[in-house]
Design a protein around this motif. Structure first.
Motif, PDB file in Angstrom:
ATOM      1  N   GLN A   1      30.259  -1.818  29.457  1.00 45.10           N
ATOM      2  CA  GLN A   1      30.356  -1.785  30.903  1.00 45.10           C
ATOM      3  C   GLN A   1      28.995  -1.470  31.496  1.00 45.10           C
ATOM      4  OE1 GLN A   1      33.194   1.177  31.883  1.00 45.10           O
ATOM      5  NE2 GLN A   1      34.883   0.145  30.869  1.00 45.10           N
ATOM      6  N   SER A   2      28.786  -1.926  32.739  1.00 42.42           N
ATOM      7  CA  SER A   2      27.553  -1.563  33.414  1.00 42.42           C
ATOM      8  C   SER A   2      27.650  -0.110  33.846  1.00 42.42           C
ATOM      9  CB  SER A   2      27.333  -2.470  34.628  1.00 42.42           C
ATOM     10  OG  SER A   2      28.400  -2.306  35.532  1.00 42.42           O
ATOM     11  N   GLY A   3      26.553   0.490  34.243  1.00 42.99           N
ATOM     12  CA  GLY A   3      26.553   1.883  34.625  1.00 42.99           C
ATOM     13  C   GLY A   3      26.339   2.796  33.444  1.00 42.99           C
ATOM     14  N   SER A   4      26.029   2.250  32.326  1.00 44.72           N
ATOM     15  CA  SER A   4      25.736   2.966  31.077  1.00 44.72           C
ATOM     16  C   SER A   4      26.782   4.019  30.712  1.00 44.72           C
ATOM     17  CB  SER A   4      24.334   3.582  31.116  1.00 44.72           C
ATOM     18  OG  SER A   4      24.294   4.631  32.046  1.00 44.72           O
ATOM     19  N   ALA A   5      28.071   3.686  30.898  1.00 40.01           N
ATOM     20  CA  ALA A   5      29.136   4.577  30.444  1.00 40.01           C
ATOM     21  C   ALA A   5      29.094   4.638  28.923  1.00 40.01           C
ATOM     22  CB  ALA A   5      30.492   4.043  30.912  1.00 40.01           C
ATOM     23  N   LEU A   6      29.365   5.806  28.373  1.00 36.08           N
ATOM     24  CA  LEU A   6      29.281   5.987  26.930  1.00 36.08           C
ATOM     25  C   LEU A   6      30.651   6.267  26.338  1.00 36.08           C
ATOM     26  CD1 LEU A   6      26.097   8.211  26.732  1.00 36.08           C
ATOM     27  CD2 LEU A   6      26.261   5.751  26.417  1.00 36.08           C
ATOM     28  N   THR A   7      30.837   5.867  25.094  1.00 37.34           N
ATOM     29  CA  THR A   7      32.056   6.169  24.374  1.00 37.34           C
ATOM     30  C   THR A   7      31.685   6.814  23.058  1.00 37.34           C
ATOM     31  OG1 THR A   7      32.113   4.024  23.283  1.00 37.34           O
ATOM     32  CG2 THR A   7      33.314   4.212  25.366  1.00 37.34           C
ATOM     33  N   PHE A   8      32.641   7.473  22.464  1.00 37.16           N
ATOM     34  CA  PHE A   8      32.446   8.071  21.158  1.00 37.16           C
ATOM     35  C   PHE A   8      32.726   7.029  20.084  1.00 37.16           C
ATOM     36  CE2 PHE A   8      33.440  11.762  23.833  1.00 37.16           C
ATOM     37  CZ  PHE A   8      32.411  12.614  23.471  1.00 37.16           C
ATOM     38  N   PRO A   9      32.172   7.208  18.870  1.00 38.15           N
ATOM     39  CA  PRO A   9      32.444   6.248  17.791  1.00 38.15           C
ATOM     40  C   PRO A   9      33.899   6.327  17.345  1.00 38.15           C
ATOM     41  CG  PRO A   9      31.142   8.086  16.962  1.00 38.15           C
ATOM     42  CD  PRO A   9      31.267   8.277  18.449  1.00 38.15           C
ATOM     43  N   THR A  10      34.351   5.252  16.746  1.00 40.11           N
ATOM     44  CA  THR A  10      35.720   5.186  16.254  1.00 40.11           C
ATOM     45  C   THR A  10      35.749   4.742  14.805  1.00 40.11           C
ATOM     46  OG1 THR A  10      35.983   2.900  17.005  1.00 40.11           O
ATOM     47  CG2 THR A  10      36.651   4.629  18.550  1.00 40.11           C
ATOM     48  N   VAL A  11      36.809   5.147  14.121  1.00 35.97           N
ATOM     49  CA  VAL A  11      37.134   4.674  12.777  1.00 35.97           C
ATOM     50  C   VAL A  11      38.596   4.284  12.865  1.00 35.97           C
ATOM     51  CG1 VAL A  11      37.320   5.236  10.331  1.00 35.97           C
ATOM     52  CG2 VAL A  11      35.449   6.231  11.682  1.00 35.97           C
ATOM     53  N   GLY A  12      38.866   2.986  12.935  1.00 33.35           N
ATOM     54  CA  GLY A  12      40.232   2.532  13.169  1.00 33.35           C
ATOM     55  C   GLY A  12      40.711   3.049  14.515  1.00 33.35           C
ATOM     56  N   ARG A  13      41.865   3.718  14.525  1.00 34.32           N
ATOM     57  CA  ARG A  13      42.386   4.304  15.763  1.00 34.32           C
ATOM     58  C   ARG A  13      41.948   5.750  15.964  1.00 34.32           C
ATOM     59  NH1 ARG A  13      48.631   3.451  16.708  1.00 34.32           N
ATOM     60  NH2 ARG A  13      48.120   4.820  18.453  1.00 34.32           N
ATOM     61  N   TRP A  14      41.024   6.205  15.142  1.00 36.30           N
ATOM     62  CA  TRP A  14      40.488   7.557  15.311  1.00 36.30           C
ATOM     63  C   TRP A  14      39.281   7.508  16.232  1.00 36.30           C
ATOM     64  CZ3 TRP A  14      43.292  11.429  13.969  1.00 36.30           C
ATOM     65  CH2 TRP A  14      44.069  11.411  12.807  1.00 36.30           C
ATOM     66  N   ARG A  15      39.234   8.402  17.213  1.00 29.89           N
ATOM     67  CA  ARG A  15      38.045   8.575  18.050  1.00 29.89           C
ATOM     68  C   ARG A  15      37.396   9.890  17.623  1.00 29.89           C
ATOM     69  NH1 ARG A  15      39.432   7.103  23.101  1.00 29.89           N
ATOM     70  NH2 ARG A  15      38.361   5.154  22.702  1.00 29.89           N
ATOM     71  N   VAL A  16      36.129   9.813  17.234  1.00 28.66           N
ATOM     72  CA  VAL A  16      35.367  10.972  16.784  1.00 28.66           C
ATOM     73  C   VAL A  16      34.673  11.582  17.998  1.00 28.66           C
ATOM     74  CG1 VAL A  16      33.472  11.741  15.310  1.00 28.66           C
ATOM     75  CG2 VAL A  16      35.015   9.928  14.505  1.00 28.66           C
ATOM     76  N   THR A  17      35.020  12.837  18.342  1.00 25.36           N
ATOM     77  CA  THR A  17      34.412  13.476  19.510  1.00 25.36           C
ATOM     78  C   THR A  17      33.600  14.714  19.153  1.00 25.36           C
ATOM     79  OG1 THR A  17      36.265  14.939  20.045  1.00 25.36           O
ATOM     80  CG2 THR A  17      36.341  12.684  20.939  1.00 25.36           C
TER      81      THR A  17
END
Length: 164
Positions: free
Chosen positions: A7-23
């Motif tokens: 997305q524009s606006g440089s929104a960030l997400t955490f990495p994922t492994v399958g359906r796991w979100r690593v926070t």
């Protein structure tokens, strides 16, 4: 540890492994894509601990105990004289049910290895968190493992099926 979202606006997400979100990433550990995390060590003779993330699908929502029993038989057939404890019910945020399971075995002269496994069910999805470490290092790595596991989030099925 973050990767840019498209997305524009440089929104960030955490990495994922399958359906796991690593926070959460504990200090002294490194994230490994499509796997989980690994302890960093400067001593090449030290066996580093790791936490792997896996997933599977059940055929019925009440099938997690049978799934764990099948995993126990598989472990018994692959490890020499494993000792096991559990499964024991445990809480896990966002899960329909979760169990804790321990495996101890001695693969070589390095000493006893411990595998702390958490089986987490959300619908028919099963997430598996596995800490692997030398038994002698368990108390030292336990805080990092617990911090990492508490920071894991289950990605909702609708979000997981959307291509990125």
């Amino acid at each position: 540890m973050t990767e840019p979202n498209e997305q524009s606006g440089s929104a960030l997400t955490f990495p994922t492994v399958g359906r796991w979100r690593v926070t959460a990433l504990p200090g002294g550990w490194m994230y490994i894509a499509k796997f989980g995390i690994k302890q960093m060590t400067a001593d090449p003779l030290v066996i580093p601990a790791n936490v792997s993330l896996g997933e599977d699908t059940l055929s019925a929502p009440d099938g997690l105990p049978a799934y764990i029993a099948a995993q126990e038989k598989l472990i018994q057939s692959h490890l020499l004289l494993p000792r096991m404890a559990g499964p024991q019910l445990m809480p896990f945020a966002g899960a329909d049910e979760a169990y804790l399971f321990f495996v101890r075995h001695t693969p070589n002269e390095a000493g006893n290895m411990i595998h702390v496994q958490q089986y987490i069910r959300a619908g028919l999805w099963v997430g598996i968190i596995t800490l692997t470490t030398l038994e002698s290092q368990l108390q030292a790595v336990r805080p990092a493992y617990e911090s990492f596991a508490k920071g894991l989030r289950i990605i909702p099925l609708q979000e997981a099926s959307v291509p990125r």
